[in-house]
Write a protein that holds these residues in place. Structure first.
Motif, mmCIF file in Angstrom:
data_model
loop_
_atom_site.group_PDB
_atom_site.id
_atom_site.type_symbol
_atom_site.label_atom_id
_atom_site.label_comp_id
_atom_site.label_asym_id
_atom_site.label_seq_id
_atom_site.Cartn_x
_atom_site.Cartn_y
_atom_site.Cartn_z
ATOM 1 N N GLU A 7 -13.306 -0.997 -0.137
ATOM 2 C CA GLU A 7 -11.900 -0.352 0.044
ATOM 3 C C GLU A 7 -12.234 1.262 0.131
ATOM 4 O O GLU A 7 -11.543 1.961 0.908
ATOM 5 N N ASP A 19 -10.053 -6.818 8.452
ATOM 6 C CA ASP A 19 -10.110 -8.475 8.723
ATOM 7 C C ASP A 19 -8.585 -9.069 8.340
ATOM 8 O O ASP A 19 -8.518 -10.226 8.324
ATOM 9 N N TYR A 63 -2.603 10.386 -4.544
ATOM 10 C CA TYR A 63 -3.863 9.777 -4.632
ATOM 11 C C TYR A 63 -5.154 10.588 -5.107
ATOM 12 O O TYR A 63 -5.896 10.077 -5.639
ATOM 13 N N GLN A 101 -13.688 2.018 3.586
ATOM 14 C CA GLN A 101 -12.838 1.992 4.700
ATOM 15 C C GLN A 101 -11.570 2.924 4.598
ATOM 16 O O GLN A 101 -10.740 3.146 5.287
ATOM 17 N N LYS A 102 -11.530 3.594 3.305
ATOM 18 C CA LYS A 102 -10.323 4.331 3.227
ATOM 19 C C LYS A 102 -9.068 3.640 2.808
ATOM 20 O O LYS A 102 -8.135 4.263 2.992
ATOM 21 N N THR A 103 -9.329 2.227 2.721
ATOM 22 C CA THR A 103 -7.974 1.710 2.387
ATOM 23 C C THR A 103 -7.511 1.503 1.090
ATOM 24 O O THR A 103 -6.607 1.399 0.798
ATOM 25 N N ASP A 104 -8.402 2.221 0.072
ATOM 26 C CA ASP A 104 -7.781 2.394 -1.115
ATOM 27 C C ASP A 104 -6.864 3.491 -1.110
ATOM 28 O O ASP A 104 -5.999 3.472 -2.192
ATOM 29 N N GLN A 105 -6.582 4.537 -0.128
ATOM 30 C CA GLN A 105 -5.455 5.097 -0.032
ATOM 31 C C GLN A 105 -3.926 4.442 0.022
ATOM 32 O O GLN A 105 -3.121 4.605 -0.487
ATOM 33 N N LEU A 106 -4.308 3.224 0.703
ATOM 34 C CA LEU A 106 -2.998 2.266 0.502
ATOM 35 C C LEU A 106 -2.575 1.794 -0.707
ATOM 36 O O LEU A 106 -1.336 1.887 -1.208
ATOM 37 N N LEU A 107 -3.834 1.237 -1.449
ATOM 38 C CA LEU A 107 -3.458 0.588 -2.788
ATOM 39 C C LEU A 107 -3.053 1.813 -3.798
ATOM 40 O O LEU A 107 -2.055 1.624 -4.575
ATOM 41 N N LEU A 108 -3.727 3.041 -3.705
ATOM 42 C CA LEU A 108 -3.476 3.737 -4.803
ATOM 43 C C LEU A 108 -2.431 4.933 -4.707
ATOM 44 O O LEU A 108 -1.892 5.615 -5.603
ATOM 45 N N ARG A 163 6.398 7.207 -5.863
ATOM 46 C CA ARG A 163 5.596 6.626 -4.780
ATOM 47 C C ARG A 163 6.592 5.582 -3.926
ATOM 48 O O ARG A 163 6.326 5.569 -2.751
ATOM 49 N N SER A 221 -9.033 -12.569 2.240
ATOM 50 C CA SER A 221 -9.942 -11.684 3.150
ATOM 51 C C SER A 221 -11.460 -12.365 2.631
ATOM 52 O O SER A 221 -12.531 -12.089 3.516
ATOM 53 N N PRO A 232 -5.191 3.370 6.759
ATOM 54 C CA PRO A 232 -5.680 2.466 5.664
ATOM 55 C C PRO A 232 -5.698 1.263 5.963
ATOM 56 O O PRO A 232 -4.867 0.299 5.485
ATOM 57 N N TYR A 280 -6.624 -3.040 6.866
ATOM 58 C CA TYR A 280 -7.903 -3.915 6.647
ATOM 59 C C TYR A 280 -8.267 -4.289 8.007
ATOM 60 O O TYR A 280 -7.418 -4.976 8.783
ATOM 61 N N ARG A 306 -18.144 -6.019 -2.893
ATOM 62 C CA ARG A 306 -17.027 -5.240 -1.912
ATOM 63 C C ARG A 306 -15.696 -5.046 -2.787
ATOM 64 O O ARG A 306 -14.932 -3.962 -1.925
ATOM 65 N N LEU A 330 3.309 -4.794 -1.287
ATOM 66 C CA LEU A 330 2.757 -3.672 -1.997
ATOM 67 C C LEU A 330 4.251 -2.801 -2.469
ATOM 68 O O LEU A 330 3.918 -2.182 -3.517
#
Lengths: 353, 287
Positions: free
Chosen positions: B71, A88, A50, B74-81, A73, B11, A84, A86, B66, A101
């Protein structure tokens, strides 16, 4: 297998992590300990790719986390400090998204998501929006996300934070059950968590690894051993000279307070001086008011290693003068640190191929 | 990529932003259509679409703010990245989702020319060129908006910066008359631009010497050029600023001239926005 070599991370001029190296073997649960701000999360974020290190490299199962990012990864599951998730999405939607993912094929996806939800007791909330879930549930949703696809390496940043005692027990059991075919690194600043389930402990302080060993070794090799703590009435000089007829004791281990003179004697392995000391003190006219043995546990070692000035040190008890007590821990920590660093170095030396 | 695309699309409707954007666009363009075409009997969509460009002030920030800022917050970028997915696919997934939402009202607008068929000479080709221009301009803006969103942690700041960008690019053509076209102004403008570029180089690389070299080189080129060939500089301010001039490119395009350069202008903005977003995400990893 996680290999970390000479990792350094600078934020501007501030070094969050300073040249740390370690290796974690397959099938090991490794605890990553340190006070807040010691560099735990930074290190774990680097392990997952990260954040990129300023210097050094990270290999997950032999693959560089930045150069062969996708392969590395794929075999890593990550639960960050803040899960992490979401808000919603519903739990089920979130987990299916995370599974996609991770590249889990459509045929296996549903089964995998269902299995992970059962594993973390999420089935009953699967159709609720994550927004409406409590911290403990979110944490478990994040954990389930990390476990999707059964990655060989799990990196868990404070996995027990925000859980209630029952959930902590369940999570601990879960992590333990993962042990056989996973490499787990979990960070925490709560020691009891780590000492119970971890095979190895890395203690990090101010961006440097100050100890790396098994919890048992750390306890014995730290030299802290057992401490005999005696409170006797009488003047400081008389108590000290009486104790010195039996064993060596440094001046700074003796403190005088209203309740009497307190002496702390470090015992070697298996040594028992209680009888001889009480005889000597009694003969010198200094009756003993209190005597107790303290075993230095991981908690003390942790505090010694990470908190040099340690005003909140657990070794400080019974109203001992804080000044001398600080000196005592300060001096102690110097010794301990070198001991533990040696242990750490030896540990690394052995493991290096 | 499809996973991110689908999730993003969903979303955008659970958090209302997609619905708001579509509603605003349909409302404004519908009113324009009613006013110009149905009420005043204008035979083409040209005016309707040109005046509908107003909606970009609302729709672009609502759709793009947004995308990455949220992301990060909310720290959700940690999931994506940390997922085994490349940055290009993450960014494209998000971008295509935003564009899809934007395309929905544009598709509805595509029925307007058909309605107009019933009262007069056909201008279908022109009308659809207008709509195409409108769509491509939106795509270009959305891409820049996404890049702005990727630079900050706050959707609100992203929205404000995006509105400023839309404002600047829409208003530029009207202030061209106020810009002096002399060679001296152009030289000063270009020198100021050199300072900006070197600052940007410093921010991107953190290399002080390199940015100074860039500054010295560009600055010297400007001054030397001005001394040797001042004629080359006259009117250059405008031609440089044209890079930001969305409205002229749009009105050329919407005027019925399907010119490749205008199309390319918007497409390259879209592409550059996507690439810069990737850069911005990658850079954050290293900072």
């Amino acid at each position: 297998m996680i290999q970390v070599r000479h990792l350094t991370k600078l934020y501007g001029d501030f070094a969050a992590v300073k040249d740390i190296s370690f290796e974690i073997e397959d099938g090991t649960i490794c605890g990553f300990l340190g006070p807040n701000g010691a560099g735990k999360s930074t290190t774990l974020n680097i392990l997952t790719g990260y954040t990129a290190p300023t210097e050094g490299e990270v290999l997950i199962d032999g693959r560089d986390i930045l150069k062969e990012a996708e392969e590395a990864r794929r075999s890593t599951g990550f639960l960050p400090e803040i899960p992490p998730v979401y808000p919603d999405l519903t739990v089920y939607e979130y987990l299916s998204f995370a599974a996609q993912l991770k590249g889990i094929k459509k045929r296996e996806r549903e089964e995998e998501v269902r299995f992970r939800m059962e594993q973390l007791n999420l089935t009953e909330v699967k159709d609720r929006l994550i927004r409406n879930l409590s911290k403990g549930f979110r944490q478990r949703v994040g954990f389930a996300g990390a476990l999707l696809g059964d990655p060989g390496v799990l990196i868990l940043d404070e996995p027990m934070a925000g859980l209630d005692p029952k959930q902590i027990l369940e999570t601990r059991e879960l992590i333990r059950s993962l042990k056989n075919d996973h490499t787990v690194i979990l960070s925490s600043h709560i020691l009891s968590e780590v000492s119970e389930i971890c095979d190895r402990v890395l203690i990090i302080s101010e961006g440097e690894i100050v100890a790396a060993d098994t919890p048992e070794h750390l306890e014995s090799a730290s030299g802290a051993g057992t401490v005999l703590c005696i409170t006797a009435s009488g003047s400081l000089d008389r108590v000290l000279s009486a104790v010195r007829t039996v064993t060596e004791v440094r001046e700074d281990n003796v403190t005088e307070s209203e309740s009497g003179v307190q002496v702390r004697v470090r015992l070697r392995d298996g040594e028992d001086l209680r009888l001889r000391l009480s005889e000597a003190l009694f003969a010198a006219g200094c009756p003993i008011l209190e005597m107790k043995q303290e075993k230095a546990d991981l908690e003390n070692i942790f505090l010694m290693l990470t908190d040099e000035t340690g005003s909140g040190n657990s070794l400080q008890e019974d109203g001992a003068g804080s000044g001398s007590s600080q000196e005592e821990t300060g001096g102690g920590s110097g010794q301990e640190e070198t001991g533990a660093q040696k242990a750490a170095a030896a540990d690394r030396g052995e493991e290096r191929p | 990529m499809t996973a991110i695309y689908k999730k993003e699309l969903r979303s955008m409707f659970t958090n209302m932003s997609g619905a708001i954007a579509i509603a605003v666009m349909l409302l404004v363009t519908g009113l324009m259509f009613r006013f110009y075409n149905l009420h005043n009997g204008v035979l083409t969509l040209h005016y309707t679409v040109s005046n509908s460009a107003l909606v970009f002030y609302i729709v672009i920030p609502v759709l793009s703010m947004r995308s990455f800022a949220e992301e990060r917050r909310q720290k959700t970028d940690q999931l994506l990245l940390t997922a085994p997915v490349g940055l290009l696919r993450i960014v494209l997934g998000k971008y295509l989702a935003i564009v899809t939402v934007f395309a929905i009202p544009v598709l509805v607008m595509c029925t307007y020319p058909l309605i107009m068929l019933s009262f007069g000479p056909e201008t279908l080709l022109w009308d659809y060129t207008c709509l195409l221009a409108f769509f491509f301009m939106g795509c270009a803006y959305l891409s820049v908006g996404m890049f702005i969103s990727s630079c900050t942690e706050s959707p609100v700041i992203a929205a404000i910066l995006t509105i400023l960008f839309v404002f600047a690019t829409q208003m530029l053509s009207s202030i061209f008359t106020m810009i002096s076209g002399t060679a001296l102004t152009a030289m000063l403008f270009l020198t100021a631009l050199s300072v900006l570029i070197s600052l940007l180089v410093y921010m991107m690389t953190g290399h002080y010497a390199l940015s100074m070299i860039v500054l010295a080189g560009l600055g010297a080129a400007c001054i030397a050029g001005y001394v040797l060939r001042p004629d080359l500089f006259s009117g250059r301010t405008e031609s440089v600023l044209r890079i930001l001039d969305f409205s002229t490119h749009f009105s050329d395009f919407a005027g019925g001239v399907f010119a490749i350069p205008n199309l390319m202008f918007f497409l390259s903005y879209a592409a550059v926005g996507v690439l810069l977003t990737i850069q911005s995400l990658d850079k954050r990893r290293w900072s």
